[in-house]
Enzyme design. Structure first.
Site, short mmCIF file in Angstrom:
data_model
loop_
_atom_site.label_atom_id
_atom_site.label_comp_id
_atom_site.label_asym_id
_atom_site.label_seq_id
_atom_site.Cartn_x
_atom_site.Cartn_y
_atom_site.Cartn_z
N ASP A 69 0.84 -1.20 0.00
CA ASP A 69 0.00 0.00 0.00
C ASP A 69 0.87 1.26 0.00
O ASP A 69 2.03 1.23 0.43
CB ASP A 69 -0.88 0.08 1.26
CG ASP A 69 -1.82 -1.08 1.38
OD1 ASP A 69 -2.15 -1.69 0.35
OD2 ASP A 69 -2.23 -1.36 2.53
N1 URA Z 1 -1.20 -5.89 4.07
C1 URA Z 1 -1.68 -4.63 4.04
O1 URA Z 1 -2.70 -4.33 4.65
N2 URA Z 1 -1.01 -3.71 3.30
C2 URA Z 1 0.12 -3.99 2.63
O2 URA Z 1 0.70 -3.11 1.99
C3 URA Z 1 0.61 -5.30 2.69
C4 URA Z 1 -0.06 -6.23 3.41
#
Ligand code: URA
Length: 245
Positions: free
Chosen positions: A113
């Site tokens: 993310d």
């Molecule tokens: N889980 C999440 O919530 N975000 C990420 O970027 C990776 C795993």
């Protein structure tokens, strides 16, 4: 039929050449060929056609396909505030900007993310990327998680056994190194799936909003002391181990 095709011994299927050049997976390349986006020596190619980049000119969307670049896989310590997409309509910083000094055009394997930090692999090897991103390819991914609130034996058990999310119950996970810090809590969570925003959604479902998230391990690869925003190439041995993980 492709005109003026020579050197039969080194001809390869077009989808393989396109994947080797890091432009797309073989399957996507097949779709491009079927859609008439690929030309060989001036003629629109068909599925099943072969070429040799030493003697044939292959165009994808009118742009020449270069000979296979040297394959490269790098581990990046992604900082928060970078997108993993190759183009961002909002003009935000991209993880690929952090490897722009390399001659190869790399793309990320999987996603973190915008606000997630840590271990991200990038490559120009479309086949390896496809292998590692396949939903059936379950490798351990360990995240350092900071949540608002405290993990207790019950919420810890739920994370470990499976949390009910909108897209189904999560697979068993591992919780380790739980540390309380005022109203917050840090812990390591190891999951085997790679669903969208999975860690954030698992914690939110238990009433524990995530305030910081960093991937620190992927299979046998450790982020270690790699500074934020920096990358290092994987060794041939590491790549071979990843392929067989
Ligand atoms: N889980 C999440 O919530 N975000 C990420 O970027 C990776 C795993």
């Amino acid at each position: 039929m492709i005109p003026r095709v020579k050197a039969r011994a080194v001809q390869q299927r077009l989808q393989k050449l396109i994947a080797q050049a890091g432009l797309a997976s073989r399957r996507t390349a097949e779709e491009w060929i079927a859609a008439g986006r690929v030309k060989v020596n001036g003629a629109i190619a068909s599925l099943g056609d072969r070429a040799d980049l030493a003697v044939d000119q292959v165009l994808v969307d009118g742009r020449p396909l270069a000979r296979a670049e040297q394959k490269l896989v790098v581990m990046l310590n992604k900082p928060s505030g970078y997108v993993c997409t190759l183009k961002d309509p909002q003009g935000r910083k991209r993880v690929t900007d952090l490897v722009a000094d390399l001659p190869q055009r790399l793309f990320p394997i999987g996603r973190l993310d915008y606000n997630t930090e840590g271990l991200l692999l990038l490559t120009n090897d479309g086949e390896l990327a496809q292998l590692l991103s396949h939903p059936r390819h379950h490798v351990d991914k360990t995240y350092l998680v900071k949540v608002r609130g405290h993990l207790n034996p019950q919420t810890s058990k739920q994370l470990t056994e499976g949390v009910r999310l909108a897209d189904g119950v999560t697979l068993p996970a591992r919780v380790a190194n739980v540390r309380l810090q005022g109203k917050n809590c840090w812990f390591e969570l190891t999951i085997r799936e790679g669903r969208n925003r999975q860690v954030r959604r698992m914690c939110e479902a238990l009433g524990l909003p995530v305030s910081r998230l960093k991937r620190i391990r992927l299979a046998f690869l450790e982020l270690g002391q790699l500074p934020a925003g920096r990358y290092r190439p994987l060794s041939a041995a590491e790549i071979a181990r990843l392929r067989s993980a």
